[in-house]
Design a protein around this motif. Structure first.
Motif, PDB file in Angstrom:
ATOM      1  N   TRP A  87      28.817  20.234  10.729  1.00 45.05           N
ATOM      2  CA  TRP A  87      30.165  19.874  10.343  1.00 45.05           C
ATOM      3  C   TRP A  87      30.197  19.114   9.031  1.00 45.05           C
ATOM      4  O   TRP A  87      31.220  19.068   8.378  1.00 45.05           O
ATOM      5  CB  TRP A  87      30.833  19.039  11.429  1.00 45.05           C
ATOM      6  N   GLY A  88      29.095  18.506   8.642  1.00 48.00           N
ATOM      7  CA  GLY A  88      29.065  17.688   7.446  1.00 48.00           C
ATOM      8  C   GLY A  88      29.124  18.472   6.154  1.00 48.00           C
ATOM      9  O   GLY A  88      29.301  17.888   5.094  1.00 48.00           O
ATOM     10  N   GLN A  89      28.984  19.775   6.189  1.00 44.82           N
ATOM     11  CA  GLN A  89      29.060  20.576   4.971  1.00 44.82           C
ATOM     12  C   GLN A  89      30.526  20.770   4.578  1.00 44.82           C
ATOM     13  O   GLN A  89      31.404  20.841   5.451  1.00 44.82           O
ATOM     14  CB  GLN A  89      28.396  21.939   5.195  1.00 44.82           C
ATOM     15  N   PRO A  90      30.827  20.859   3.287  1.00 41.01           N
ATOM     16  CA  PRO A  90      32.228  20.996   2.866  1.00 41.01           C
ATOM     17  C   PRO A  90      32.899  22.257   3.405  1.00 41.01           C
ATOM     18  O   PRO A  90      34.113  22.294   3.541  1.00 41.01           O
ATOM     19  CB  PRO A  90      32.150  21.022   1.339  1.00 41.01           C
ATOM     20  N   TYR A  91      32.117  23.279   3.747  1.00 38.45           N
ATOM     21  CA  TYR A  91      32.676  24.524   4.251  1.00 38.45           C
ATOM     22  C   TYR A  91      32.754  24.530   5.778  1.00 38.45           C
ATOM     23  O   TYR A  91      33.294  25.451   6.361  1.00 38.45           O
ATOM     24  CB  TYR A  91      31.866  25.724   3.760  1.00 38.45           C
ATOM     25  N   TRP A 125      21.655  27.350  11.782  1.00 33.67           N
ATOM     26  CA  TRP A 125      22.457  26.329  11.092  1.00 33.67           C
ATOM     27  C   TRP A 125      23.403  26.953  10.064  1.00 33.67           C
ATOM     28  O   TRP A 125      23.051  27.877   9.347  1.00 33.67           O
ATOM     29  CB  TRP A 125      21.589  25.254  10.437  1.00 33.67           C
ATOM     30  N   ASN A 126      24.573  26.402   9.977  1.00 32.37           N
ATOM     31  CA  ASN A 126      25.597  26.928   9.074  1.00 32.37           C
ATOM     32  C   ASN A 126      25.131  26.938   7.621  1.00 32.37           C
ATOM     33  O   ASN A 126      25.420  27.874   6.875  1.00 32.37           O
ATOM     34  CB  ASN A 126      26.916  26.162   9.218  1.00 32.37           C
ATOM     35  N   PHE A 127      24.397  25.918   7.182  1.00 35.67           N
ATOM     36  CA  PHE A 127      23.980  25.888   5.773  1.00 35.67           C
ATOM     37  C   PHE A 127      23.030  27.027   5.434  1.00 35.67           C
ATOM     38  O   PHE A 127      23.042  27.532   4.316  1.00 35.67           O
ATOM     39  CB  PHE A 127      23.370  24.527   5.387  1.00 35.67           C
ATOM     40  N   ASN A 128      22.204  27.469   6.401  1.00 38.53           N
ATOM     41  CA  ASN A 128      21.328  28.626   6.152  1.00 38.53           C
ATOM     42  C   ASN A 128      22.122  29.931   6.151  1.00 38.53           C
ATOM     43  O   ASN A 128      21.863  30.815   5.326  1.00 38.53           O
ATOM     44  CB  ASN A 128      20.207  28.696   7.188  1.00 38.53           C
ATOM     45  N   TYR A 129      23.078  30.056   7.061  1.00 40.01           N
ATOM     46  CA  TYR A 129      23.923  31.257   7.057  1.00 40.01           C
ATOM     47  C   TYR A 129      24.716  31.349   5.754  1.00 40.01           C
ATOM     48  O   TYR A 129      24.854  32.426   5.183  1.00 40.01           O
ATOM     49  CB  TYR A 129      24.869  31.258   8.263  1.00 40.01           C
TER      50      TYR A 129
END
Length: 127
Positions: free
Chosen positions: A1-5, A24-28
């Protein structure tokens, strides 16, 4: 959740999929950006499209260090050893005594495959 997107597919949408278990969302997001595919909004493509699954695995293997200091590819071609591939892919969960049974399982499987292929596993098998 900490990512801006954030997590447009829902926080539970970014579990491990594909040959390297992209997580993880940042890798996707990063894999999708590199491949020109919106994986942040459609992470299921990694499980439903074999071509996308292998593209994400090759992207990670060749470009991402994960929690390690080198890519999995560089670990092998520069002879840093199989243990560094574990560190690059899943080191924060397995290395430095975090999950020795899983590391041993990976090493044992790797040794079995190198034996089948008639090659040496090399040194530095553990992370």
């Amino acid at each position: 959740w900490g990512q801006p997107y954030g997590c447009p597919a829902g926080q539970s949408g970014y579990y491990g999929r594909g040959p390297i278990q992209l997580s993880w969302n940042f890798n996707y997001k990063a894999a999708g950006d590199a491949l020109g595919i919106d994986l942040l909004n459609n992470p299921w493509l990694v499980q439903n499209d074999a071509s996308v699954a292998w593209k994400t695995a090759l992207w990670y293997w060749n470009t991402q260090t994960g929690p390690g200091s080198m890519t999995g590819h560089n670990a092998m071609v520069d002879q840093a050893g199989f243990g560094q591939t574990i560190r690059s892919i899943n080191g924060s969960l397995e290395c430095d005594g975090r999950n020795p049974a899983q590391v041993q399982s990976r090493v044992t499987t790797y040794q079995r495959f190198t034996q089948i292929l008639g090659t040496s596993p090399g040194g530095n098998l553990y992370c």
